[in-house]
Design an enzyme around this catalytic site. Structure first.
Site, short mmCIF file in Angstrom:
data_model
loop_
_atom_site.label_atom_id
_atom_site.label_comp_id
_atom_site.label_asym_id
_atom_site.label_seq_id
_atom_site.Cartn_x
_atom_site.Cartn_y
_atom_site.Cartn_z
N CYS A 85 46.36 42.39 30.88
CA CYS A 85 46.33 41.74 32.19
C CYS A 85 46.85 42.70 33.28
O CYS A 85 48.04 43.00 33.32
CB CYS A 85 47.16 40.47 32.11
SG CYS A 85 47.55 39.71 33.68
N CYS B 29 49.56 41.31 35.53
CA CYS B 29 50.82 41.22 34.77
C CYS B 29 51.55 42.56 34.82
O CYS B 29 52.78 42.60 35.02
CB CYS B 29 50.55 40.85 33.31
SG CYS B 29 49.78 39.24 33.07
#
Length: 105
Positions: free
Chosen positions: A30, A33
């Protein structure tokens, strides 16, 4: 530095802990993230001893994310008294996250 936790130790580390907590639900693939991670590390230093900081890899530990009905990452969940009291999905400015952390104290 946030502590990496699993579904197995979530109960003890977050729900039964005396300190409030920020839990970062993330995954290695991600991009947002990874963008959020340095800010979470900075904040963990600023709130050291006052708030616990944890990371949960949702690929390896899907149980707690499922319980909380987290469908997008990154999602930050704020805990006080062992209960989820607030959450944010996506990348937010540091002052917004600090405001939520200050509300836990």
């Amino acid at each position: 530095m946030p502590t990496e936790i699993t579904d197995r130790d979530f109960e003890v580390q977050v729900r039964l802990a005396s300190l409030p907590a920020l839990v970062d639900f993330w995954a290695p693939w991600c991009g947002p993230c990874r963008a959020l991670a340095p800010m979470i590390e900075e904040l963990s230093g600023e709130y050291n001893g006052k708030i616990n900081f944890f990371k949960v890899n949702t690929d390896e530990n899907p149980l707690e994310a499922s319980r909380l009905r987290i469908t997008a990452i990154p999602t930050i969940v704020f805990y006080k008294g062992g209960k989820a009291v607030d959450q944010m999905t996506g990348v937010h400015p540091k002052p917004e996250i600090k405001k939520k952390l200050d509300a836990l104290l």
